[in-house]
Design a protein around this motif. Structure first.
Motif, mmCIF file in Angstrom:
data_model
loop_
_atom_site.group_PDB
_atom_site.id
_atom_site.type_symbol
_atom_site.label_atom_id
_atom_site.label_comp_id
_atom_site.label_asym_id
_atom_site.label_seq_id
_atom_site.Cartn_x
_atom_site.Cartn_y
_atom_site.Cartn_z
ATOM 1 N N PRO A 105 -8.422 -3.190 -6.841
ATOM 2 C CA PRO A 105 -7.563 -3.738 -7.508
ATOM 3 C C PRO A 105 -6.824 -5.344 -8.668
ATOM 4 C CG PRO A 105 -7.802 -4.168 -5.815
ATOM 5 C CD PRO A 105 -9.125 -3.953 -5.933
ATOM 6 N N MET A 124 0.672 -1.342 -0.241
ATOM 7 C CA MET A 124 -0.138 0.144 0.387
ATOM 8 C C MET A 124 0.731 1.508 0.059
ATOM 9 S SD MET A 124 -2.986 1.233 2.960
ATOM 10 C CE MET A 124 -2.146 1.773 3.804
ATOM 11 N N TRP A 172 -6.341 -0.178 2.241
ATOM 12 C CA TRP A 172 -6.018 0.424 1.593
ATOM 13 C C TRP A 172 -7.924 1.723 1.242
ATOM 14 C CZ3 TRP A 172 -3.216 0.713 -2.795
ATOM 15 C CH2 TRP A 172 -2.374 -0.327 -3.419
ATOM 16 N N TYR A 214 -10.949 1.772 -4.750
ATOM 17 C CA TYR A 214 -9.813 1.071 -4.587
ATOM 18 C C TYR A 214 -10.484 -0.518 -5.428
ATOM 19 C CZ TYR A 214 -7.367 -3.096 -2.143
ATOM 20 O OH TYR A 214 -5.953 -3.789 -2.092
ATOM 21 N N TRP A 261 -7.337 4.822 3.288
ATOM 22 C CA TRP A 261 -6.335 5.425 2.120
ATOM 23 C C TRP A 261 -7.436 6.174 1.203
ATOM 24 C CZ3 TRP A 261 -3.495 4.714 -2.693
ATOM 25 C CH2 TRP A 261 -2.709 5.778 -3.212
ATOM 26 N N THR A 262 -7.413 5.405 0.308
ATOM 27 C CA THR A 262 -7.893 5.910 -1.170
ATOM 28 C C THR A 262 -9.643 6.774 -0.614
ATOM 29 O OG1 THR A 262 -9.253 3.660 -1.485
ATOM 30 C CG2 THR A 262 -7.615 3.617 -2.161
ATOM 31 N N PRO A 307 -3.063 -0.575 -7.970
ATOM 32 C CA PRO A 307 -3.324 -1.474 -6.856
ATOM 33 C C PRO A 307 -3.152 -3.344 -7.607
ATOM 34 C CG PRO A 307 -5.421 -0.639 -7.500
ATOM 35 C CD PRO A 307 -4.417 0.023 -8.558
ATOM 36 N N THR A 339 -7.859 -4.761 2.395
ATOM 37 C CA THR A 339 -8.803 -3.863 2.134
ATOM 38 C C THR A 339 -9.437 -2.854 3.147
ATOM 39 O OG1 THR A 339 -9.884 -5.473 0.474
ATOM 40 C CG2 THR A 339 -10.993 -3.810 0.667
#
Length: 338
Positions: free
Chosen positions: A212, A172, A199, A210, A202-203, A187, A196
């Motif tokens: 990925p 990350m 992530w 997010y 942050w996102t 990602p 998850t």
């Protein structure tokens, strides 16, 4: 006042940058006084935090377990946390989250973002756990992507990210630092251990989804390890999860792992479902000189080739700069707390 952060036995650049970034931001400010501590960059707000007469929380995150029992009393001052999921779990108001503090690298002369013309190449930065049983360096060689070891010196890894045109991020903090360097990032997922909740935490702060790309395993041993993670409570990847589900799942898992019997259960199931099979496969490979990984390497390489053709994500300049201004204001407030 002393900085607190997670220290991996083998090194991990996203944690290790704490060793010098705070002195660069506030020269001569920090010392080894353990009575007053600052929780730095990382998913470190857990019951494992050491005792102190005063704690200052600055951009740290939640992602595993409960906070200290006295979190939130008069001995704690939360300047900011990493994101809205951390704030929700800790019962903090929305104005208490900003973004991950690694964004502050953007303000240091040593890591000034480069123009697109100055950057070149595609790099892949795996999560440090992917090195335990993975063959990701071989995958990268086959895919024509530069492999960057997350256990290398933090400044070396950051400069690799800073100089790349595109960052393929399983770790990350590879994505967080790429965004800080204004480098597009993609990602990726090497195993179900990728978190998850973290992530999304942050996102959500940079107004990006997010989404990925799942790479899968790069070796038979990594495949067996990945399949065993859910048995002993190390599965954190939640496909197509939204914020609400991620928070509910986190709370449910946290409650389960707080049961008195959990520690013993985890030790036994990890031994039976991962350690013994992993050792067995390694012995067979070594004794009979077998290569059982080509199929996994080929498959992961094909997906990595597709990933490097993506345009990548990058937060809007206005949003990034707004977060950065708020972090700098937080640093100014921290400087007055001593």
């Amino acid at each position: 006042m002393k900085i607190y952060y997670y220290k991996s036995a083998h090194g991990n650049f996203g944690d290790d940058l704490n060793a010098w970034i705070w002195d660069a931001l506030l020269p001569g400010f920090f010392d080894d006084n353990e009575n007053v501590r600052v929780s730095g960059i990382g998913t470190i707000i857990t019951s494992a935090m050491p005792p102190a007469k005063k704690w200052y929380v600055f951009s740290s995150g939640v992602g595993y377990g409960y906070p200290p029992a006295n979190f939130g009393d008069s001995s704690w001052e939360t300047l900011c946390v990493r994101g809205p999921l951390s704030a929700e779990i800790l019962g903090l108001p929305k104005d208490k989250f900003i973004t991950d503090g690694a964004a502050l690298l953007n303000t240091l002369t040593e890591f000034k973002p480069l123009s697109e013309a100055e950057r070149k190449g595609v790099i892949f930065v795996p999560h440090h756990h992917a090195l335990v049983t993975g063959q990701w360096e071989k995958v990268c060689q086959q895919a024509g992507v530069e492999f960057v070891n997350p256990q290398s010196d933090a400044k070396t890894v950051i400069q690799k990210i800073r100089n790349a045109k595109l960052v393929l991020a399983d770790a990350m903090h590879a994505a967080i630092i790429a965004d800080a360097m204004r480098v597009p990032w993609v990602p990726l997922i090497t195993s179900s251990q990728i978190n998850t909740f973290k992530w999304l935490d942050w996102t959500q702060t940079i107004n990006l989804p997010y989404r990925p790309t799942v790479l899968g395993s790069s070796s038979l041993r990594e495949y067996l390890r990945d399949k065993s993670l859910c048995i002993y409570g190390e599965k954190y990847f939640l496909p197509d999860s939204d914020v609400e589900f991620a928070i509910k799942y986190f709370k449910k898992q946290r409650e389960l792992k707080n049961k008195k019997w959990w520690g013993r259960y985890q030790d036994v199931t990890q031994l039976v479902s991962h350690r013994i099979p992993n050792k067995g496969v390694k012995v067979v490979e070594d004794v009979f000189n077998l290569n059982l990984n080509d199929r996994f390497i080929d498959n992961a390489s094909r997906i990595l080739v597709n990933a490097k053709s993506q345009s990548g994500f990058l937060s809007e300049n206005d949003k990034f700069n707004s977060n950065l201004d708020r972090l700098l204001n937080g640093i100014d407030r921290l400087s007055k707390c001593k």
